[in-house]
Scaffold this active site. Structure first.
Site, mmCIF file in Angstrom:
data_model
loop_
_atom_site.group_PDB
_atom_site.id
_atom_site.type_symbol
_atom_site.label_atom_id
_atom_site.label_comp_id
_atom_site.label_asym_id
_atom_site.label_seq_id
_atom_site.Cartn_x
_atom_site.Cartn_y
_atom_site.Cartn_z
ATOM 1 N N TYR A 54 0.842 -1.192 0.000
ATOM 2 C CA TYR A 54 0.000 0.000 0.000
ATOM 3 C C TYR A 54 0.886 1.255 0.000
ATOM 4 O O TYR A 54 1.653 1.495 0.927
ATOM 5 C CB TYR A 54 -0.941 0.018 1.213
ATOM 6 C CG TYR A 54 -1.999 -1.086 1.187
ATOM 7 C CD1 TYR A 54 -2.191 -1.892 0.060
ATOM 8 C CD2 TYR A 54 -2.815 -1.322 2.281
ATOM 9 C CE1 TYR A 54 -3.154 -2.896 0.032
ATOM 10 C CE2 TYR A 54 -3.788 -2.321 2.259
ATOM 11 C CZ TYR A 54 -3.944 -3.106 1.131
ATOM 12 O OH TYR A 54 -4.903 -4.096 1.120
ATOM 13 N N TRP A 211 -12.933 -7.634 2.080
ATOM 14 C CA TRP A 211 -12.572 -6.269 1.653
ATOM 15 C C TRP A 211 -13.516 -5.689 0.604
ATOM 16 O O TRP A 211 -14.257 -6.420 -0.044
ATOM 17 C CB TRP A 211 -11.141 -6.199 1.165
ATOM 18 C CG TRP A 211 -10.662 -7.106 0.057
ATOM 19 C CD1 TRP A 211 -10.121 -8.347 0.218
ATOM 20 C CD2 TRP A 211 -10.601 -6.831 -1.350
ATOM 21 N NE1 TRP A 211 -9.728 -8.849 -1.008
ATOM 22 C CE2 TRP A 211 -10.002 -7.946 -1.990
ATOM 23 C CE3 TRP A 211 -10.971 -5.743 -2.148
ATOM 24 C CZ2 TRP A 211 -9.793 -8.012 -3.383
ATOM 25 C CZ3 TRP A 211 -10.752 -5.799 -3.527
ATOM 26 C CH2 TRP A 211 -10.176 -6.933 -4.125
ATOM 27 N N LEU A 214 -18.013 -1.851 -0.136
ATOM 28 C CA LEU A 214 -18.774 -0.889 -0.954
ATOM 29 C C LEU A 214 -18.301 -0.892 -2.407
ATOM 30 O O LEU A 214 -18.635 0.024 -3.167
ATOM 31 C CB LEU A 214 -18.633 0.524 -0.363
ATOM 32 C CG LEU A 214 -19.151 0.685 1.069
ATOM 33 C CD1 LEU A 214 -18.873 2.092 1.595
ATOM 34 C CD2 LEU A 214 -20.651 0.381 1.125
ATOM 35 N N LYS A 222 -22.755 7.006 -5.103
ATOM 36 C CA LYS A 222 -22.166 8.294 -5.481
ATOM 37 C C LYS A 222 -21.752 8.372 -6.949
ATOM 38 O O LYS A 222 -21.463 9.452 -7.447
ATOM 39 C CB LYS A 222 -20.977 8.620 -4.568
ATOM 40 C CG LYS A 222 -19.762 7.765 -4.767
ATOM 41 C CD LYS A 222 -18.883 7.741 -3.528
ATOM 42 C CE LYS A 222 -17.998 8.953 -3.429
ATOM 43 N NZ LYS A 222 -17.070 8.845 -2.281
ATOM 44 N N GLN A 294 -17.452 9.692 6.617
ATOM 45 C CA GLN A 294 -17.796 8.411 5.973
ATOM 46 C C GLN A 294 -17.714 7.274 6.988
ATOM 47 O O GLN A 294 -18.593 6.417 7.065
ATOM 48 C CB GLN A 294 -16.823 8.115 4.823
ATOM 49 C CG GLN A 294 -16.947 9.067 3.645
ATOM 50 C CD GLN A 294 -15.859 8.817 2.601
ATOM 51 O OE1 GLN A 294 -14.921 8.050 2.819
ATOM 52 N NE2 GLN A 294 -15.988 9.478 1.460
ATOM 53 N N GLU A 297 -20.537 7.334 9.420
ATOM 54 C CA GLU A 297 -21.758 6.775 8.817
ATOM 55 C C GLU A 297 -21.669 5.251 8.766
ATOM 56 O O GLU A 297 -22.573 4.538 9.197
ATOM 57 C CB GLU A 297 -21.900 7.357 7.400
ATOM 58 C CG GLU A 297 -23.082 6.793 6.633
ATOM 59 C CD GLU A 297 -23.127 7.309 5.186
ATOM 60 O OE1 GLU A 297 -22.549 8.379 4.881
ATOM 61 O OE2 GLU A 297 -23.756 6.613 4.360
ATOM 62 N N ASN A 298 -20.539 4.739 8.287
ATOM 63 C CA ASN A 298 -20.428 3.299 8.060
ATOM 64 C C ASN A 298 -20.450 2.490 9.359
ATOM 65 O O ASN A 298 -20.847 1.316 9.358
ATOM 66 C CB ASN A 298 -19.163 2.998 7.259
ATOM 67 C CG ASN A 298 -19.187 3.664 5.895
ATOM 68 O OD1 ASN A 298 -20.245 4.124 5.454
ATOM 69 N ND2 ASN A 298 -18.057 3.730 5.219
HETATM 70 P P1 NDP Z 1 -14.815 0.129 0.268
HETATM 71 O O1 NDP Z 1 -15.330 -0.691 -0.839
HETATM 72 O O2 NDP Z 1 -15.722 0.319 1.443
HETATM 73 O O3 NDP Z 1 -14.391 1.554 -0.329
HETATM 74 C C1 NDP Z 1 -13.981 2.580 0.526
HETATM 75 C C2 NDP Z 1 -14.051 3.915 -0.193
HETATM 76 O O4 NDP Z 1 -15.405 4.213 -0.554
HETATM 77 C C3 NDP Z 1 -13.607 5.052 0.705
HETATM 78 O O5 NDP Z 1 -12.206 5.213 0.742
HETATM 79 C C4 NDP Z 1 -14.335 6.227 0.080
HETATM 80 O O6 NDP Z 1 -13.621 6.603 -1.103
HETATM 81 C C5 NDP Z 1 -15.671 5.596 -0.299
HETATM 82 N N1 NDP Z 1 -16.642 5.649 0.811
HETATM 83 C C6 NDP Z 1 -16.645 4.870 1.941
HETATM 84 N N2 NDP Z 1 -17.703 5.166 2.712
HETATM 85 C C7 NDP Z 1 -18.379 6.136 2.088
HETATM 86 C C8 NDP Z 1 -19.558 6.834 2.400
HETATM 87 N N3 NDP Z 1 -20.245 6.580 3.519
HETATM 88 N N4 NDP Z 1 -20.014 7.775 1.523
HETATM 89 C C9 NDP Z 1 -19.325 8.028 0.384
HETATM 90 N N5 NDP Z 1 -18.190 7.390 0.023
HETATM 91 C C10 NDP Z 1 -17.714 6.451 0.873
HETATM 92 O O7 NDP Z 1 -13.503 -0.492 0.874
HETATM 93 P P2 NDP Z 1 -12.000 -0.531 0.290
HETATM 94 O O8 NDP Z 1 -11.992 -0.872 -1.141
HETATM 95 O O9 NDP Z 1 -11.310 0.715 0.736
HETATM 96 O O10 NDP Z 1 -11.422 -1.770 1.079
HETATM 97 C C11 NDP Z 1 -11.321 -1.726 2.517
HETATM 98 C C12 NDP Z 1 -9.991 -2.273 2.953
HETATM 99 O O11 NDP Z 1 -9.880 -3.630 2.544
HETATM 100 C C13 NDP Z 1 -8.735 -1.593 2.354
HETATM 101 O O12 NDP Z 1 -8.394 -0.407 3.003
HETATM 102 C C14 NDP Z 1 -7.711 -2.664 2.566
HETATM 103 O O13 NDP Z 1 -7.266 -2.653 3.907
HETATM 104 C C15 NDP Z 1 -8.523 -3.939 2.313
HETATM 105 N N6 NDP Z 1 -8.328 -4.403 0.911
HETATM 106 C C16 NDP Z 1 -7.705 -5.615 0.739
HETATM 107 C C17 NDP Z 1 -7.433 -6.081 -0.526
HETATM 108 C C18 NDP Z 1 -6.739 -7.391 -0.690
HETATM 109 O O14 NDP Z 1 -6.353 -7.741 -1.811
HETATM 110 N N7 NDP Z 1 -6.543 -8.153 0.359
HETATM 111 C C19 NDP Z 1 -7.790 -5.313 -1.728
HETATM 112 C C20 NDP Z 1 -8.486 -4.088 -1.445
HETATM 113 C C21 NDP Z 1 -8.755 -3.672 -0.167
HETATM 114 P P3 NDP Z 1 -13.690 8.083 -1.757
HETATM 115 O O15 NDP Z 1 -14.125 9.049 -0.703
HETATM 116 O O16 NDP Z 1 -12.308 8.319 -2.251
HETATM 117 O O17 NDP Z 1 -14.641 7.975 -2.890
#
Ligand code: NDP
Length: 333
Positions: A54, A211, A214, A222, A294, A297-298
């Site tokens: 990361y 993971w 959303l 959005k 965010q 909320e979550n």
């Molecule tokens: P999500 O699918 O929940 O996406 C998170 C993103 O969505 C936020 O960074 C934000 O992005 C947007 N968001 C979240 N909540 C809200 C809200 N209430 N309203 C509006 N926008 C919102 O999860 P991630 O894809 O971030 O995955 C979570 C974790 O899982 C990662 O941080 C990592 O630790 C892990 N992961 C592991 C992987 C693996 O291969 N093992 C691969 C990917 C993730 P924005 O504001 O920029 O739009």
């Protein structure tokens, strides 16, 4: 906050956790990262997810600094790192990535340093490595556990038969088997967790930290009217993610989900995360956030999950059309 066992292991993780992919060390400032961790911890989150890859290691540096500064008792939180993609800038040298014994050891030591901890609670193989025998990786992970540098090891995005192979190799060689897997799981993609892995839960007691609940923000709704500025799928370096996530047929499903969420008095994000929590095989749903609001909320998803009755879950299955069918040709080893 509710706490769940990590599969059959005794350790308990908060059912919602916080990850740092895209955000820490990259999209957000260190101050926002710190505010997110405080909001998470105060909300009962005890598990923070990270990886060597990361932001090329910067995500772990930022998290390590924050953990050191805040000084929370070490027995009140768990930290995860992952090995495979490497933290060195590209082009990487041959042993700076992958699951060889050499890279697994070096990645662990580098993560300990960046995170400023004596041991990693969870250490994941971020992908499987076709160029390393599974036995070599299992032995390396098992040795790190014997040395006290790692408490539990697991896999991420491995096929069911690969996890079974790692487990069998460990059992045959008196090594430590994998405890958990970290798969992609959300309302748009369910097959692997619900079908392909189905036999692993009872058979080997596999735990799951899932993971992208959303789908990188898509399920918040959005993206229904274009690409909002300052959102993940609009980031310059993430065109590949936008192409993978944003599909017209998905947008229609997201619209339907948004409508149902409105009827239930929930936000689409909260409904989508709460839905993940209803799967009893899920130990923790890893949240991502670029803003404290965010996360705030979550975090309501735990309470919302109690509202999701079997009838509502059935309605969601029919509406989304993503429930796996038994006849799917998932990889069932
Ligand atoms: P999500 O699918 O929940 O996406 C998170 C993103 O969505 C936020 O960074 C934000 O992005 C947007 N968001 C979240 N909540 C809200 C809200 N209430 N309203 C509006 N926008 C919102 O999860 P991630 O894809 O971030 O995955 C979570 C974790 O899982 C990662 O941080 C990592 O630790 C892990 N992961 C592991 C992987 C693996 O291969 N093992 C691969 C990917 C993730 P924005 O504001 O920029 O739009």
């Amino acid at each position: 906050m509710n706490y769940r066992r990590l599969g059959k292991a005794g350790v308990k993780v908060s059912e919602l956790s916080l990850g740092s992919w895209v955000t820490f060390g990259e999209q957000i400032s260190d101050d926002v990262a710190e505010a997110l961790m405080i909001k998470a911890y105060d909300g009962g989150i005890n598990f923070f997810d990270n990886a060597e890859g990361y932001a090329s290691g910067r995500s772990e540096l930022v998290m390590g600094k924050i953990l050191r500064k805040l000084g929370w008792p070490r027995d009140t939180w768990l930290i995860a790192s992952k090995v495979f993609f490497g933290s060195a800038e590209h082009p990487q040298k041959p042993n700076q990535y992958g699951l060889s014994r050499k890279h697994v050891f070096e990645a662990c030591h580098a993560a300990l340093k960046r995170l400023q901890v004596d041991y990693l609670d969870l250490f994941f193989c971020h992908r499987s490595d076709p160029e390393t025998p599974i036995e070599e990786t299992v032995r390396a992970m098992s040795d790190l556990i014997a040395q006290g540098k790692v408490l539990y090891w697991g896999t991420s995005v491995w096929k069911a038969h690969e996890i079974m192979e790692a487990w069998s190799v460990a059992r045959e060689s008196h090594l430590v088997p994998p405890t958990m897997e970290q798969p992609y799981y959300n309302l748009l993609q369910r097959d692997r967790v619900e079908l392909e892995y189905a036999r692993l839960y009872d058979r080997i007691g596999l735990g799951l930290t899932v993971w992208s609940p959303l789908a990188s923000g898509l399920l918040t709704g959005k993206y229904s009217d274009g690409l909002p500025k300052d959102s993940r799928l609009g980031l310059e370096n993430y065109g590949w993610l936008r192409d993978w996530v944003l599909k017209p047929e998905r947008l229609e499903k997201v619209r339907r989900l948004g409508k149902l969420a409105g009827e239930l008095g929930l936000s689409p994000s909260v409904l989508a995360i709460a839905w993940c929590l209803k799967n009893p095989h899920v130990s923790s749903v890893i949240l991502g956030a670029s803003k404290v609001a965010q996360l705030e909320e979550n975090l309501q998803a735990s309470a919302a999950a109690e509202k999701l009755t079997p009838e509502l879950l059935k309605q969601i299955d029919e509406m989304m059309g993503t429930k796996p069918k038994e006849t799917s040709n998932a990889d069932n080893h």
